[in-house]
Design an enzyme around this catalytic site. Structure first.
Site, PDB file in Angstrom:
ATOM      1  N   ARG A  20      43.333 114.466  18.356  1.00 34.68           N
ATOM      2  CA  ARG A  20      44.127 113.232  18.276  1.00 34.68           C
ATOM      3  C   ARG A  20      43.240 112.017  18.527  1.00 34.68           C
ATOM      4  O   ARG A  20      42.151 112.116  19.100  1.00 34.68           O
ATOM      5  CB  ARG A  20      45.249 113.253  19.322  1.00 34.68           C
ATOM      6  CG  ARG A  20      44.724 113.312  20.740  1.00 34.68           C
ATOM      7  CD  ARG A  20      45.739 112.887  21.776  1.00 34.68           C
ATOM      8  NE  ARG A  20      45.219 113.082  23.123  1.00 34.68           N
ATOM      9  CZ  ARG A  20      44.367 112.260  23.740  1.00 34.68           C
ATOM     10  NH1 ARG A  20      43.944 111.175  23.124  1.00 34.68           N
ATOM     11  NH2 ARG A  20      43.951 112.526  24.959  1.00 34.68           N
TER      12      ARG A  20
ATOM     13  N   HIS B  99      48.338 115.333  31.147  1.00 29.26           N
ATOM     14  CA  HIS B  99      49.663 115.902  30.930  1.00 29.26           C
ATOM     15  C   HIS B  99      49.978 116.811  32.105  1.00 29.26           C
ATOM     16  O   HIS B  99      49.075 117.476  32.651  1.00 29.26           O
ATOM     17  CB  HIS B  99      49.730 116.724  29.642  1.00 29.26           C
ATOM     18  CG  HIS B  99      49.515 115.930  28.397  1.00 29.26           C
ATOM     19  ND1 HIS B  99      50.153 114.736  28.158  1.00 29.26           N
ATOM     20  CD2 HIS B  99      48.736 116.164  27.309  1.00 29.26           C
ATOM     21  CE1 HIS B  99      49.774 114.267  26.975  1.00 29.26           C
ATOM     22  NE2 HIS B  99      48.907 115.109  26.449  1.00 29.26           N
TER      23      HIS B  99
ATOM     24  N   ALA C  78      52.197 106.930  26.812  1.00 28.11           N
ATOM     25  CA  ALA C  78      50.961 106.912  26.026  1.00 28.11           C
ATOM     26  C   ALA C  78      51.214 107.468  24.630  1.00 28.11           C
ATOM     27  O   ALA C  78      52.195 108.190  24.398  1.00 28.11           O
ATOM     28  CB  ALA C  78      49.878 107.730  26.725  1.00 28.11           C
TER      29      ALA C  78
ATOM     30  N   GLY D  19      49.062 109.211  21.130  1.00 26.14           N
ATOM     31  CA  GLY D  19      47.844 109.750  20.530  1.00 26.14           C
ATOM     32  C   GLY D  19      48.239 110.535  19.299  1.00 26.14           C
ATOM     33  O   GLY D  19      48.989 111.517  19.402  1.00 26.14           O
TER      34      GLY D  19
ATOM     35  N   GLY E  97      51.399 113.050  19.331  1.00 27.56           N
ATOM     36  CA  GLY E  97      52.548 112.150  19.465  1.00 27.56           C
ATOM     37  C   GLY E  97      52.516 111.284  20.700  1.00 27.56           C
ATOM     38  O   GLY E  97      51.616 110.463  20.858  1.00 27.56           O
TER      39      GLY E  97
ATOM     40  N   CYS F 208      42.981 106.491  29.162  1.00 30.22           N
ATOM     41  CA  CYS F 208      42.793 105.726  27.928  1.00 30.22           C
ATOM     42  C   CYS F 208      41.650 104.724  28.028  1.00 30.22           C
ATOM     43  O   CYS F 208      41.618 103.721  27.313  1.00 30.22           O
ATOM     44  CB  CYS F 208      44.086 105.024  27.525  1.00 30.22           C
ATOM     45  SG  CYS F 208      45.447 106.163  27.242  1.00 30.22           S
TER      46      CYS F 208
END
Length: 225
Positions: free
Chosen positions: A82, A89, A153, A155, A166, A184
């Protein structure tokens, strides 16, 4: 004798399948599934899909990730195709993997990203939170007094005009887990969540809001099998 009138009909785009996966999903399994589904969508063998999941604690490195932004590899680190840099996560964060056929919708990646942002902003609005875009900064931000924190966020990856990867939306994750990376690539701003803002809701509540907001932006969906 009248001339025959030939009509060119545009194929109707089936509604995306909307599926919520219970439990924590291993990241490699998620990527494998998305790869296969996106390929099937591009080949016309599967419907579009929105897949809501949660992962165990992990860090993922996008195509622009810098090694120095991994501060503490306390969790497994996965390189992924991505766009974007490092992100986290984990439990309490809703990840939405979106597999749409832009060739049939509108082959405009910039508009697609804008629509993903709008989806998140409208989801937040269901909980009376004002999410905002920021020029030059990826994601959705909330203003907290004299500071701004990221609450969601993005990506994405697009192959043969089919999207995958997503968004991620912080519902009630352990925010200390973000300190192992520079999220990021941005150092001067923090991260937040609905719970951190004092909004205590269940993941199921968030899923309902996400579905309503998605249909407002992208159109109706079908319940998953």
């Amino acid at each position: 004798m009248t001339d025959a009138l030939t009509l060119t009909l545009t194929p109707t785009l089936a509604r995306p399948e909307w599926r919520v996966r219970p439990g924590l999903l291993a990241y490699p399994e998620a990527v494998s599934f998305m790869e296969e589904r996106a390929e099937a969508i591009a080949a016309g063998k599967a419907d579009e899909m929105v897949w809501l999941v949660e992962h165990p604690p992990i860090y993922t490195a996008g195509t622009s990730a810098k090694e120095e932004d991994l501060l503490d590899a306390r969790f497994p680190v996965f390189k992924t195709g991505r766009g974007g840099q490092f992100t986290y996560h984990g439990p309490g964060q809703r990840v939405g993997y979106v597999m749409l056929d832009l060739k049939r919708r509108k082959p405009d990646v910039r508009k697609y990203v804008h629509d993903l942002e709008e989806w998140l902003i409208r989801t937040l609005a269901h909980f009376n939170v004002k999410g905002e875009r920021r020029e030059g900064r990826v994601g959705i931000w909330v203003v907290r007094g004299n500071r701004e924190d990221k609450i969601a966020a993005l990506g994405v990856r697009v192959r043969r005009w089919v999207t995958f990867h997503g968004v991620s939306f912080n519902v009630d994750p352990d925010l200390s887990h973000f300190t192992g990376i520079v999220p990021c690539g941005i150092t001067q701003y923090g991260v937040t969540s609905l719970a951190d803002l004092g909004i205590l809701v269940s993941m199921a509540d968030v899923d309902v809001a996400m579905k309503i907001a998605f249909e407002e932006v992208f159109g109706p969906v079908e319940p998953g099998r």
